[in-house]
Scaffold this motif. Structure first.
Motif, PDB file in Angstrom:
ATOM      1  N   GLY A 157      -6.050  -2.335   0.562  1.00 35.84           N
ATOM      2  CA  GLY A 157      -5.197  -3.791   0.562  1.00 35.84           C
ATOM      3  C   GLY A 157      -6.335  -4.836   0.547  1.00 35.84           C
ATOM      4  N   MET A 158      -7.070  -4.780   1.576  1.00 42.52           N
ATOM      5  CA  MET A 158      -7.918  -6.128   1.687  1.00 42.52           C
ATOM      6  C   MET A 158      -9.414  -5.881   1.089  1.00 42.52           C
ATOM      7  SD  MET A 158      -7.404  -8.309   5.034  1.00 42.52           S
ATOM      8  CE  MET A 158      -7.259  -6.854   6.337  1.00 42.52           C
ATOM      9  N   SER A 159      -9.927  -4.576   1.300  1.00 47.64           N
ATOM     10  CA  SER A 159     -11.347  -4.155   1.019  1.00 47.64           C
ATOM     11  C   SER A 159     -11.302  -4.228  -0.531  1.00 47.64           C
ATOM     12  CB  SER A 159     -11.492  -2.742   1.508  1.00 47.64           C
ATOM     13  OG  SER A 159     -10.278  -1.815   1.248  1.00 47.64           O
ATOM     14  N   GLN A 174     -15.868  -1.786   5.000  1.00 51.41           N
ATOM     15  CA  GLN A 174     -14.505  -2.191   5.338  1.00 51.41           C
ATOM     16  C   GLN A 174     -13.417  -1.059   5.114  1.00 51.41           C
ATOM     17  OE1 GLN A 174     -12.102  -5.722   3.774  1.00 51.41           O
ATOM     18  NE2 GLN A 174     -13.705  -6.801   3.969  1.00 51.41           N
ATOM     19  N   GLY A 219      -5.908  -6.121  11.797  1.00 51.71           N
ATOM     20  CA  GLY A 219      -7.316  -6.263  11.580  1.00 51.71           C
ATOM     21  C   GLY A 219      -8.026  -5.358  12.421  1.00 51.71           C
ATOM     22  N   TYR A 235     -12.395   8.115   6.991  1.00 56.54           N
ATOM     23  CA  TYR A 235     -12.504   9.439   6.669  1.00 56.54           C
ATOM     24  C   TYR A 235     -13.976  10.045   6.797  1.00 56.54           C
ATOM     25  CZ  TYR A 235      -7.951   9.277   4.602  1.00 56.54           C
ATOM     26  OH  TYR A 235      -6.611   9.305   4.373  1.00 56.54           O
ATOM     27  N   HIS A 254      -9.942  -0.200  12.458  1.00 56.46           N
ATOM     28  CA  HIS A 254      -8.905  -0.609  13.115  1.00 56.46           C
ATOM     29  C   HIS A 254      -8.017   0.687  13.574  1.00 56.46           C
ATOM     30  CE1 HIS A 254      -6.784  -1.451   9.562  1.00 56.46           C
ATOM     31  NE2 HIS A 254      -5.696  -0.970  10.593  1.00 56.46           N
ATOM     32  N   GLN A 309       0.848  -1.275   0.069  1.00 54.35           N
ATOM     33  CA  GLN A 309       0.088  -0.066  -0.060  1.00 54.35           C
ATOM     34  C   GLN A 309       0.890   1.244   0.122  1.00 54.35           C
ATOM     35  OE1 GLN A 309      -2.274   0.283   3.701  1.00 54.35           O
ATOM     36  NE2 GLN A 309      -3.724   1.701   2.701  1.00 54.35           N
ATOM     37  N   SER A 356     -10.807   1.121   7.297  1.00 58.07           N
ATOM     38  CA  SER A 356      -9.918   0.610   8.096  1.00 58.07           C
ATOM     39  C   SER A 356     -10.234   1.099   9.579  1.00 58.07           C
ATOM     40  CB  SER A 356      -8.525   1.017   7.836  1.00 58.07           C
ATOM     41  OG  SER A 356      -8.043   0.004   6.823  1.00 58.07           O
ATOM     42  N   GLU A 387     -15.102   4.490  -2.133  1.00 60.80           N
ATOM     43  CA  GLU A 387     -13.629   4.709  -1.818  1.00 60.80           C
ATOM     44  C   GLU A 387     -13.553   6.202  -1.926  1.00 60.80           C
ATOM     45  OE1 GLU A 387     -10.801   2.715  -0.852  1.00 60.80           O
ATOM     46  OE2 GLU A 387     -10.377   5.056  -0.579  1.00 60.80           O
ATOM     47  N   ARG A 426     -13.743 -10.509  16.287  1.00 63.73           N
ATOM     48  CA  ARG A 426     -13.655 -11.090  14.797  1.00 63.73           C
ATOM     49  C   ARG A 426     -13.287 -12.476  14.894  1.00 63.73           C
ATOM     50  NH1 ARG A 426      -9.779  -8.192  10.670  1.00 63.73           N
ATOM     51  NH2 ARG A 426      -8.431  -9.956  10.810  1.00 63.73           N
TER      52      ARG A 426
HETATM   53  N1  LIG Z   1     -11.363  -8.416   3.426  1.00 60.64           N
HETATM   54  C1  LIG Z   1     -11.569  -9.029   4.537  1.00 60.64           C
HETATM   55  O1  LIG Z   1     -11.775 -10.339   4.541  1.00 60.64           O
HETATM   56  C2  LIG Z   1     -11.174  -8.421   6.010  1.00 60.64           C
HETATM   57  C3  LIG Z   1     -11.154  -9.259   7.141  1.00 60.64           C
HETATM   58  C4  LIG Z   1     -11.110  -8.770   8.342  1.00 60.64           C
HETATM   59  C5  LIG Z   1     -10.924  -7.528   8.287  1.00 60.64           C
HETATM   60  N2  LIG Z   1     -10.679  -6.705   7.387  1.00 60.64           N
HETATM   61  C6  LIG Z   1     -10.627  -5.143   7.852  1.00 60.64           C
HETATM   62  O2  LIG Z   1     -11.041  -4.566   6.762  1.00 60.64           O
HETATM   63  C7  LIG Z   1     -10.375  -3.041   6.848  1.00 60.64           C
HETATM   64  C8  LIG Z   1      -9.626  -2.601   5.467  1.00 60.64           C
HETATM   65  O3  LIG Z   1      -8.781  -3.397   5.027  1.00 60.64           O
HETATM   66  P1  LIG Z   1      -7.709  -2.805   4.049  1.00 60.64           P
HETATM   67  O4  LIG Z   1      -6.435  -3.644   4.079  1.00 60.64           O
HETATM   68  O5  LIG Z   1      -8.566  -2.592   2.785  1.00 60.64           O
HETATM   69  O6  LIG Z   1      -7.348  -1.375   4.540  1.00 60.64           O
HETATM   70  P2  LIG Z   1      -7.038  -0.078   3.660  1.00 60.64           P
HETATM   71  O7  LIG Z   1      -6.678   1.127   4.724  1.00 60.64           O
HETATM   72  O8  LIG Z   1      -6.092  -0.353   2.880  1.00 60.64           O
HETATM   73  O9  LIG Z   1      -8.181   0.324   2.821  1.00 60.64           O
HETATM   74  C9  LIG Z   1      -9.493   0.971   3.567  1.00 60.64           C
HETATM   75  C10 LIG Z   1      -9.891   2.076   2.683  1.00 60.64           C
HETATM   76  O10 LIG Z   1     -11.304   2.570   3.027  1.00 60.64           O
HETATM   77  C11 LIG Z   1     -11.192   3.927   2.503  1.00 60.64           C
HETATM   78  N3  LIG Z   1     -12.309   4.706   3.194  1.00 60.64           N
HETATM   79  C12 LIG Z   1     -11.964   5.093   4.612  1.00 60.64           C
HETATM   80  N4  LIG Z   1     -12.781   5.890   5.059  1.00 60.64           N
HETATM   81  C13 LIG Z   1     -13.761   5.995   3.951  1.00 60.64           C
HETATM   82  C14 LIG Z   1     -15.136   6.423   3.871  1.00 60.64           C
HETATM   83  N5  LIG Z   1     -15.575   6.949   4.993  1.00 60.64           N
HETATM   84  N6  LIG Z   1     -15.780   6.207   2.624  1.00 60.64           N
HETATM   85  C15 LIG Z   1     -15.210   5.602   1.697  1.00 60.64           C
HETATM   86  N7  LIG Z   1     -13.890   5.079   1.756  1.00 60.64           N
HETATM   87  C16 LIG Z   1     -13.199   5.134   3.014  1.00 60.64           C
HETATM   88  C17 LIG Z   1      -9.705   4.385   2.635  1.00 60.64           C
HETATM   89  O11 LIG Z   1      -9.297   5.365   1.680  1.00 60.64           O
HETATM   90  C18 LIG Z   1      -8.925   3.045   2.178  1.00 60.64           C
HETATM   91  O12 LIG Z   1      -8.487   2.948   0.828  1.00 60.64           O
HETATM   92  C19 LIG Z   1      -9.472  -3.401   8.022  1.00 60.64           C
HETATM   93  O13 LIG Z   1      -9.754  -2.899   9.174  1.00 60.64           O
HETATM   94  C20 LIG Z   1      -9.038  -4.659   7.811  1.00 60.64           C
HETATM   95  O14 LIG Z   1      -8.639  -5.239   9.158  1.00 60.64           O
HETATM   96  C21 LIG Z   1     -10.883  -6.977   6.155  1.00 60.64           C
END
Ligand SMILES: NC(=O)c1ccc[n+]([C@@H]2O[C@H](COP(=O)([O-])OP(=O)(O)OC[C@H]3O[C@@H](n4cnc5c(N)ncnc54)[C@H](O)[C@@H]3O)[C@@H](O)[C@H]2O)c1
Length: 661
Positions: free
Chosen positions: A248-250, A335, A586, A347, A339, A116, A337, A268, A548
């Motif tokens: 990254g994950m979302s 999704q 997470g 945001y 955490h 990222q 972040s 996003e 979780r």
């Molecule tokens: N995919 C899964 O299976 C999974 C599982 C468990 C937990 N999670 C959790 O999901 C969360 C996201 O993980 P990630 O790696 O994608 O994180 P990340 O920070 O890479 O992505 C989160 C995205 O959300 C965007 N964002 C933030 N606030 C926003 C808003 N109000 N409106 C629109 N977009 C907004 C950010 O710009 C960012 O790009 C983490 O807390 C992670 O632990 C994901």
């Protein structure tokens, strides 16, 4: 200097030229100012201890500037000039194949296509660090290039403490990240100790070198979306799934929605990330106008399209607009972040991305207020939809937890232990009872040759193993087996590889052992090169996280972390090539303890012995704990495991007649 020489050199003996700050790269946000003047001096002294005293006078002002400007000392000047990517294992210098495999995985975690914020050594989740600075990276790679199979490298939150004598069955690397004395595990403690350069947030697979790009999560997300539709008895076709985040994950969500066959609308706020995901074809369309988006969704619903639509803007705008327009959302989640709510994970609505980034650094108190205000609005809009029939679940990003802390209307009226919120987490309703309790979890592998043909061959091997197993699988796990066979058959076509040649699938202990055993044989026969096995920490046994992974544990023990600690210790003496244990990941610093492993299969008898011993433990540890918590699927699974392995003897729970109370 060749790539090999640069690795072997470690921290250069002559200072490299300072590097310009590259603006086309996605950078970590400026971290909030947290250190006192005295502590800043300490952070600088801590950073300078990596370098010979003759360089201190030149580096001091540069590091001071980084600390003032970015809130951290990344040592940008020391970023290597070679391309950051996983290479063929044969290209790594060294005396230990296991150590070379770890170098490959470290580089994969920092690959620009994968990470990222690659220049800040952040792989995912906004703060999921592989290292805290480039000196740590250089030193670690050097140690790995000189170590033997009689040594173990100890990693203290990104810092390579050194090589210690051990033995060939010991892990080559033991990683800890963010391990704190429990009372010093509040979010601001992370800010402070990370800024001082003595601790870091390893997320899950970032700090353990096991991240394989968004593919890792596409599969789990596909399973979740498919089963969420099963839960509401609706076919995904024509169904609407609304969520947020293309990070990254979302970022895996729109792809998973497409694989499941529904309409996905995903918000996003970050334009750079939105563009990247669109270019990577992980999301089909980008929309910036809400009215146009509503019209597009209606058309997709009419035509029962399988399509993913990104909205460049705030998720709250979508929930509110769709409510106003009476657009029926079938499944909803989130999704962002959460955490990491105060430092760029979430945001606020009603202000631009840039305004938020400035406010976060310059006025953190106001930023916090805005985040909490947004969370209240967010929850209230979701409540309106769920009143109209939307199935909403928390996606393990601490959404409900942070919303509750912000005073949003998310608490259940009839609280029972483990069911405090209005809505379930995806683990409570889906992953826990359907997968983890039976031992199914995110097993993954990386082909160290870097050859796509090797990945294809491993896919075929894994598929053949599962197809053989399903013939005699009990009824209870038939659906899980079927979903995974469908997944592995479609994996090549779905073009999931970003970075190394990697694959993921959900398998139980038996499946993991059989697939790994078959890989090891194929390596011994020269059909494929060596393979690294691993898993997401988000699994049956590796993670204690009360909201979780262990949210479907209802005996009160979900606030304990014995399982994760036992797991990492048990893996380490049963043959893992490297192990890791992290605080945070997470759901946030202080909210979870999670661990993982990596294991090199090289075709040897030793590898065969280790994989059997370690994988059996790595899964059944968690099943035994889930069974003791009276989870019926887990009681079934552990009894089955005891039948298969006479040396396994697990304490089983007795069920109490509720009538007695
Ligand atoms: N995919 C899964 O299976 C999974 C599982 C468990 C937990 N999670 C959790 O999901 C969360 C996201 O993980 P990630 O790696 O994608 O994180 P990340 O920070 O890479 O992505 C989160 C995205 O959300 C965007 N964002 C933030 N606030 C926003 C808003 N109000 N409106 C629109 N977009 C907004 C950010 O710009 C960012 O790009 C983490 O807390 C992670 O632990 C994901």
């Amino acid at each position: 200097m060749t790539f090999q020489q640069q690795i072997q050199q470690g921290i250069p003996t002559e200072l490299p030229q300072p590097k310009p700050y590259e603006t086309h790269i996605n950078h970590a946000p400026k971290r909030k100012e947290i250190l006192s003047d005295e502590e800043k001096k300490l952070a600088l002294k801590n950073a300078l201890r990596y370098f010979e005293p003759q360089f201190h006078a030149e580096l001091l002002p540069e590091f001071r500037e980084e600390l003032e400007k970015y809130g951290r000392i990344y040592m940008y000047r020391f970023r290597p000039d070679y391309e950051m990517k996983a290479r063929d294992i044969a290209e790594y210098p060294g005396k230990s194949e296991q150590a070379k495999a770890i170098m490959l995985m470290i580089q994969n975690n920092l690959d620009y296509a994968v990470a990222q914020h690659p220049h800040e050594l952040i792989t995912y989740g906004g703060n999921g660090a592989v290292f805290s600075n480039w000196a740590q990276y250089l030193l670690t790679m050097k140690y790995l290039s000189e170590m033997t199979d009689e040594q173990t490298l100890t990693m203290y939150s990104g810092h390579p403490m050194g090589l210690f004598p051990s033995h060939k069955d010991a892990p080559r690397v033991v990683v800890t990240n963010g391990m704190m004395i429990p009372n010093y595990s509040k979010p601001d403690d992370w800010e402070k100790f990370n800024a001082l350069g003595v601790s870091q947030y390893g997320q899950m697979t970032a700090g353990s070198y096991m991240y394989i790009g968004p593919q890792g999560i596409v599969h789990g997300t596909t399973i979740t979306v498919l089963n969420a539709f099963r839960k509401i008895n609706k076919e995904p076709k024509g169904g609407l799934f609304v969520t947020s985040g293309l990070g990254g994950m979302s970022g895996a969500q729109p792809k998973a929605g497409n694989i499941a066959g529904c309409i996905t609308v995903i918000a996003e706020v970050n334009p750079k990330i939105t563009k990247i995901r669109h270019e990577q074809k992980w999301v089909n369309e980008i929309h910036e106008n809400l009215d146009e988006l509503v019209a597009r969704v209606r058309k997709a619903q009419e035509n029962q399209e399988t399509v993913s639509l990104a909205y460049l803007g705030n998720i709250v705008d979508i929930w509110e607009k769709f409510d106003k327009e009476n657009l029926k959302i079938d499944i909803g989640s989130d999704q962002t972040s959460l955490h990491n709510p105060w430092a760029g994970g979430y945001y606020p609505v009603g202000q631009t991305f840039e305004e938020s980034n400035t406010m976060m650094a310059e006025n953190p108190e106001l930023f916090k207020e805005k985040v909490q205000e947004t969370l209240r609005r967010h929850a209230s809009a979701i409540n309106k939809h769920t009143a109209k029939g939307t199935y909403f679940f928390d996606y393990g990003n601490a959404f409900l937890l942070e919303a509750s802390r912000a005073g949003a209307d998310v608490m259940s009226e009839n609280t029972t232990i483990g069911r405090e919120f209005k809505y379930p987490s995806y683990v409570q309703d889906i992953m826990g009872p359907m997968c983890f309790d039976y031992g199914f979890g995110p097993f993954r592998w990386v082909c160290t040759s870097g050859k796509p043909e090797d990945l294809q061959k491993t896919d075929d091997i894994a598929c053949a193993v599962l197809e053989e197993m399903i013939k005699t699988s009990p009824e209870e796990i038939q659906q899980q087996m079927k979903d995974n066979i469908t997944w592995i058959k479609g994996a090549q076509e779905n073009n999931l590889v970003v970075g190394s040649q990697a694959r993921i699938l959900y398998a139980d202990a038996e499946g993991r052992m059989k697939i790994a055993g078959a890989f090891n044989k194929a390596i011994a026969n020269g059909e494929i090169g060596a393979v690294v096995l691993g898993r997401d920490h988000h699994d049956v046994s590796g993670t204690d996280s009360p909201y979780r992974e262990t949210s479907n544990i209802y005996d009160g023990s979900r606030f304990t972390a014995d399982m994760a600690i036992h797991n990492v210790i048990g893996d380490s003496f049963r043959g893992a090539t490297w192990v890791s244990i992290h605080n945070g990941g997470g759901v946030g610093w202080g909210e979870v303890i999670n661990g993982g492993f990596g294991m090199l299969l090289d075709g040897s008898d030793d590898a065969d012995r280790r994989l059997k011993s370690m994988l059996f433990w790595d899964v059944n540890n968690g099943i035994s704990r889930r069974s003791w918590a009276r989870n019926e699927g887990a009681v079934f699974a552990i009894k089955r495991a005891m039948e298969a392995e006479p040396n396994l003897k697990v304490t089983l729970p007795n069920f109490v007649d509720e009538g007695l109370f």
